[in-house]
Design a protein around this motif. Structure first.
Motif, PDB file in Angstrom:
ATOM      1  N   GLN A  82     104.079  -5.549 -47.421  1.00  0.00           N
ATOM      2  CA  GLN A  82     104.739  -6.790 -47.824  1.00  0.00           C
ATOM      3  C   GLN A  82     106.212  -6.413 -48.286  1.00  0.00           C
ATOM      4  O   GLN A  82     106.538  -5.869 -49.736  1.00  0.00           O
ATOM      5  N   VAL A  83     107.459  -6.870 -48.161  1.00  0.00           N
ATOM      6  CA  VAL A  83     109.020  -6.852 -48.157  1.00  0.00           C
ATOM      7  C   VAL A  83     109.040  -7.965 -49.207  1.00  0.00           C
ATOM      8  O   VAL A  83     109.094  -8.953 -49.213  1.00  0.00           O
ATOM      9  N   HIS A  84     109.331  -8.081 -50.279  1.00  0.00           N
ATOM     10  CA  HIS A  84     110.359  -8.956 -51.609  1.00  0.00           C
ATOM     11  C   HIS A  84     110.769  -8.423 -51.410  1.00  0.00           C
ATOM     12  O   HIS A  84     112.672  -7.812 -51.508  1.00  0.00           O
ATOM     13  N   GLY A  85     111.787 -10.039 -51.729  1.00  0.00           N
ATOM     14  CA  GLY A  85     112.962 -10.378 -51.730  1.00  0.00           C
ATOM     15  C   GLY A  85     113.720 -11.348 -50.519  1.00  0.00           C
ATOM     16  O   GLY A  85     113.848 -10.942 -48.976  1.00  0.00           O
ATOM     17  N   ARG A  86     115.209 -12.048 -51.364  1.00  0.00           N
ATOM     18  CA  ARG A  86     115.614 -12.995 -50.461  1.00  0.00           C
ATOM     19  C   ARG A  86     116.374 -11.738 -49.328  1.00  0.00           C
ATOM     20  O   ARG A  86     118.109 -11.246 -50.186  1.00  0.00           O
ATOM     21  N   ILE A  87     116.416 -12.741 -48.324  1.00  0.00           N
ATOM     22  CA  ILE A  87     117.708 -12.068 -47.301  1.00  0.00           C
ATOM     23  C   ILE A  87     118.459 -13.365 -46.904  1.00  0.00           C
ATOM     24  O   ILE A  87     119.153 -13.980 -46.605  1.00  0.00           O
ATOM     25  N   ALA A  88     120.232 -13.181 -46.854  1.00  0.00           N
ATOM     26  CA  ALA A  88     120.841 -13.085 -45.746  1.00  0.00           C
ATOM     27  C   ALA A  88     121.144 -13.797 -44.838  1.00  0.00           C
ATOM     28  O   ALA A  88     120.662 -15.077 -44.123  1.00  0.00           O
ATOM     29  N   VAL A  89     120.447 -12.900 -43.944  1.00  0.00           N
ATOM     30  CA  VAL A  89     121.119 -12.703 -42.489  1.00  0.00           C
ATOM     31  C   VAL A  89     119.616 -11.847 -41.719  1.00  0.00           C
ATOM     32  O   VAL A  89     120.235 -10.436 -41.816  1.00  0.00           O
ATOM     33  N   ASP A 107      89.458  13.322 -42.982  1.00  0.00           N
ATOM     34  CA  ASP A 107      90.334  12.933 -42.098  1.00  0.00           C
ATOM     35  C   ASP A 107      91.835  12.040 -42.409  1.00  0.00           C
ATOM     36  O   ASP A 107      91.441  11.743 -43.500  1.00  0.00           O
ATOM     37  N   GLU A 108      92.160  11.964 -41.312  1.00  0.00           N
ATOM     38  CA  GLU A 108      93.772  11.006 -41.653  1.00  0.00           C
ATOM     39  C   GLU A 108      94.146  10.094 -40.640  1.00  0.00           C
ATOM     40  O   GLU A 108      93.787  11.139 -39.788  1.00  0.00           O
ATOM     41  N   SER A 109      94.317   8.791 -40.699  1.00  0.00           N
ATOM     42  CA  SER A 109      95.407   8.339 -39.489  1.00  0.00           C
ATOM     43  C   SER A 109      96.231   7.791 -39.701  1.00  0.00           C
ATOM     44  O   SER A 109      96.974   7.621 -41.107  1.00  0.00           O
ATOM     45  N   SER A 110      97.307   7.692 -39.262  1.00  0.00           N
ATOM     46  CA  SER A 110      98.687   7.419 -38.922  1.00  0.00           C
ATOM     47  C   SER A 110      98.585   5.852 -37.970  1.00  0.00           C
ATOM     48  O   SER A 110      98.710   5.762 -37.399  1.00  0.00           O
ATOM     49  N   TYR A 111      99.225   4.959 -38.265  1.00  0.00           N
ATOM     50  CA  TYR A 111     100.312   4.119 -37.883  1.00  0.00           C
ATOM     51  C   TYR A 111     101.544   3.912 -37.893  1.00  0.00           C
ATOM     52  O   TYR A 111     102.473   4.413 -38.895  1.00  0.00           O
ATOM     53  N   ALA A 112     102.925   3.502 -36.811  1.00  0.00           N
ATOM     54  CA  ALA A 112     103.314   3.246 -36.609  1.00  0.00           C
ATOM     55  C   ALA A 112     103.781   1.850 -37.059  1.00  0.00           C
ATOM     56  O   ALA A 112     104.032   1.417 -36.264  1.00  0.00           O
ATOM     57  N   LEU A 113     104.599   1.264 -38.148  1.00  0.00           N
ATOM     58  CA  LEU A 113     104.758   0.283 -38.741  1.00  0.00           C
ATOM     59  C   LEU A 113     106.347  -0.730 -38.356  1.00  0.00           C
ATOM     60  O   LEU A 113     107.191   0.264 -38.603  1.00  0.00           O
ATOM     61  N   GLN A 114     106.590  -1.901 -37.500  1.00  0.00           N
ATOM     62  CA  GLN A 114     108.002  -2.428 -37.801  1.00  0.00           C
ATOM     63  C   GLN A 114     107.594  -3.554 -37.560  1.00  0.00           C
ATOM     64  O   GLN A 114     106.600  -4.638 -37.359  1.00  0.00           O
ATOM     65  N   ALA A 115     108.420  -5.044 -38.704  1.00  0.00           N
ATOM     66  CA  ALA A 115     108.455  -6.152 -39.286  1.00  0.00           C
ATOM     67  C   ALA A 115     110.194  -6.295 -38.803  1.00  0.00           C
ATOM     68  O   ALA A 115     110.903  -5.696 -39.626  1.00  0.00           O
ATOM     69  N   VAL A 116     110.331  -7.326 -38.208  1.00  0.00           N
ATOM     70  CA  VAL A 116     111.717  -8.359 -38.667  1.00  0.00           C
ATOM     71  C   VAL A 116     111.914  -8.496 -40.432  1.00  0.00           C
ATOM     72  O   VAL A 116     110.920  -9.497 -40.183  1.00  0.00           O
ATOM     73  N   VAL A 117     112.122  -8.185 -40.924  1.00  0.00           N
ATOM     74  CA  VAL A 117     112.320  -9.366 -41.984  1.00  0.00           C
ATOM     75  C   VAL A 117     113.767 -10.278 -42.013  1.00  0.00           C
ATOM     76  O   VAL A 117     114.448 -10.644 -41.552  1.00  0.00           O
ATOM     77  N   GLY A 118     112.591 -11.535 -42.616  1.00  0.00           N
ATOM     78  CA  GLY A 118     113.302 -13.071 -42.572  1.00  0.00           C
ATOM     79  C   GLY A 118     113.835 -13.421 -43.853  1.00  0.00           C
ATOM     80  O   GLY A 118     113.901 -11.971 -44.876  1.00  0.00           O
ATOM     81  N   ARG A 119     114.204 -14.291 -44.419  1.00  0.00           N
ATOM     82  CA  ARG A 119     115.192 -14.835 -45.534  1.00  0.00           C
ATOM     83  C   ARG A 119     114.192 -14.232 -46.518  1.00  0.00           C
ATOM     84  O   ARG A 119     114.948 -14.333 -47.229  1.00  0.00           O
ATOM     85  N   CYS A 123     106.209  -9.974 -44.118  1.00  0.00           N
ATOM     86  CA  CYS A 123     104.427  -8.964 -44.458  1.00  0.00           C
ATOM     87  C   CYS A 123     104.153  -9.104 -43.212  1.00  0.00           C
ATOM     88  O   CYS A 123     104.030  -9.434 -42.117  1.00  0.00           O
ATOM     89  N   CYS A 124     102.786  -7.273 -42.925  1.00  0.00           N
ATOM     90  CA  CYS A 124     103.434  -6.664 -41.518  1.00  0.00           C
ATOM     91  C   CYS A 124     101.615  -6.587 -41.930  1.00  0.00           C
ATOM     92  O   CYS A 124     101.511  -6.027 -42.957  1.00  0.00           O
ATOM     93  N   GLU A 125     100.909  -6.649 -41.540  1.00  0.00           N
ATOM     94  CA  GLU A 125      99.549  -6.596 -41.281  1.00  0.00           C
ATOM     95  C   GLU A 125      99.352  -5.373 -40.447  1.00  0.00           C
ATOM     96  O   GLU A 125      99.388  -5.479 -39.392  1.00  0.00           O
ATOM     97  N   VAL A 126      97.704  -4.402 -40.926  1.00  0.00           N
ATOM     98  CA  VAL A 126      97.405  -3.626 -39.797  1.00  0.00           C
ATOM     99  C   VAL A 126      96.110  -3.683 -39.884  1.00  0.00           C
ATOM    100  O   VAL A 126      95.734  -3.827 -41.649  1.00  0.00           O
ATOM    101  N   SER A 127      95.098  -4.118 -38.893  1.00  0.00           N
ATOM    102  CA  SER A 127      93.938  -2.992 -39.043  1.00  0.00           C
ATOM    103  C   SER A 127      93.027  -1.691 -39.097  1.00  0.00           C
ATOM    104  O   SER A 127      93.698  -1.798 -38.092  1.00  0.00           O
ATOM    105  N   VAL A 128      93.030  -1.282 -40.089  1.00  0.00           N
ATOM    106  CA  VAL A 128      92.023  -0.412 -40.351  1.00  0.00           C
ATOM    107  C   VAL A 128      90.770   0.174 -40.173  1.00  0.00           C
ATOM    108  O   VAL A 128      90.183  -0.834 -40.752  1.00  0.00           O
ATOM    109  N   GLU A 129      90.229   0.301 -38.986  1.00  0.00           N
ATOM    110  CA  GLU A 129      89.189   0.705 -38.560  1.00  0.00           C
ATOM    111  C   GLU A 129      87.712   1.003 -39.852  1.00  0.00           C
ATOM    112  O   GLU A 129      88.734   2.419 -39.713  1.00  0.00           O
ATOM    113  N   THR A 130      87.112   0.838 -39.805  1.00  0.00           N
ATOM    114  CA  THR A 130      86.668   2.053 -40.943  1.00  0.00           C
ATOM    115  C   THR A 130      85.336   2.537 -40.562  1.00  0.00           C
ATOM    116  O   THR A 130      83.757   1.888 -40.928  1.00  0.00           O
TER     117      THR A 130
END
Length: 394
Positions: A82-89, A107-119, A123-130
């Protein structure tokens, strides 16, 4: 916020911008008109403005990481950033690397995340398989806010890691204490092989060595011999039940032999047998190796005790170590139990000595696990353990 830096991943965009500048410059020289000059200015000015916007916005944002507290094996863990804060642009991109470590499976898994930050943030969600039970620890690395051209990346402080307990799929088992071993004979109340810490019984007498407790000195005998003689105390063998989880792997364990399915089956068996004894009103001890504390022993009388033990057990890795649980129990100065049982991949060193003076049952999951004298072996597999272990005699 943080220091501005050029990322390797943004260099291609930077080269593209440079190419646009050169192309616009060539057009202006060749065409020599206001339109091409405007294009040239825009190609230079827009990236600079974008970097400035990202720099300002990065100081207004913070990032948090969330996962469910508890899951069953097989359920997907929804990890949200979750990204918190108001965005002007709303033109910037949040990028981060998500690392998920299973402490139990090591063991360890890694995921590359990216999301456009809105006004309103994003929130970016990732499903991690157990794939396996255990304690999952999720953490973010390289959290950064990037301008839309990829020229700059402004770092954030990484949020605190979050944990999720993934419980194994337990099964209904019936545990029976072997009738012929239910009462330990009087002569075997104390171990004949090992000293303990019971002052009411003497295991042996020997000369004093540096580090021996003064309270163990046999003063009368020391006077007669003109030497300091100490008593080694007895190790009681109690009419009790001990169930241990062998979380040390042998050196010869091949890759894949201790995979998620095997570890899941072993953990499910261990906890299911403990719960079966709780249902029968059998007080017992659970034991395993802890990286921080060494041999860990936990007394169990209720379902809540099993739950508490599972939290600790599933946070300890199953891997190669210098010693085994069986060897640690054999060397322990704590009481021996008349009924001892273990859950392991292979039969481990120390079992033959541990079996002296008690009934030792070992549930093993590997094929061709071998034989050890005095050990009652129950062979099973990750495919059939729920059927094989419906009734277990300890």
């Amino acid at each position: 916020g943080g220091a501005c830096h050029i990322r390797g991943g943004g260099l291609e965009v930077e080269r593209f911008d440079l190419l646009c500048v050169l192309l616009a410059g060539a057009l202006f020289v060749l065409a020599d008109n206001v339109g091409t000059l405007s294009i040239c200015v825009l190609v230079v000015v827009l990236p600079v403005l974008a970097v400035g916007v990202a720099a300002v916005q990065s100081k207004r944002l913070r990032v948090s990481l969330h996962m469910p507290l508890q899951l069953q094996q097989g359920e997907d863990a929804r990890c949200s950033i979750q990204v918190h804060g108001r965005i002007a642009v709303p033109v910037c991109m949040l990028r981060a690397d998500l690392l998920v470590k299973n402490l139990f499976a090591d063991d360890e898994s890694s995921y590359a995340l990216q999301a456009v930050v809105g006004r309103q943030g994003s929130c970016c969600e990732v499903s991690v398989e157990t794939m396996c039970c255990g304690t999952l620890v999720a953490s973010l690395r390289e959290v950064r806010l990037c301008d839309p051209f990829g020229l700059s990346a402004w770092r954030f402080d990484s949020p605190e890691p979050t944990k999720t307990l993934v419980q194994p799929q337990e099964f209904l088992a019936d545990v029976v204490l072997a009738a012929d071993e239910e009462n330990v004979p009087e002569s075997n109340d104390y171990s004949m092989l090992q000293a303990g810490n019971d002052p009411s019984e003497t295991y042996s007498l020997r000369e004093y060595q540096p580090g021996d407790p003064i309270k163990n000195v046999h003063w009368k005998l020391s006077q007669k011999t003109d030497k300091l003689i100490v008593r080694e105390l007895g190790l009681p063998i109690a009419d009790a039940v001990l169930l241990f989880f062998e979380n040390t792997l042998p050196e010869h364990t091949a890759r894949g032999q201790a995979g998620p399915r095997v570890l899941e089956a072993m953990a499910a068996t261990f906890l299911s047998l403990s719960r079966a004894m709780v249902r029968e009103g059998v007080e017992h001890e659970l034991a395993w190796l802890s990286d921080a504390e060494g041999l860990k022993r936990s007394t169990v009388t209720t379902e809540n005790d099993v739950d508490a033990a599972s939290v600790e057990l599933l946070g300890e890795p199953v891997r190669r170590r210098q010693t085994t649980v069986a060897a640690s129990l054999e060397k322990s100065a704590s009481r021996r139990c008349a009924h001892t049982a273990g859950v392991s991949l292979y039969l481990q060193p120390g079992l033959e000595q541990l079996a002296f003076g008690c009934r030792l049952t070992e549930v093993v999951f590997a094929e061709h696990a071998g034989m050890v004298g005095g050990v009652h072996m129950v062979e099973t597999s990750p495919h059939s353990y729920r059927e094989d272990l419906v009734r277990v005699e300890l």
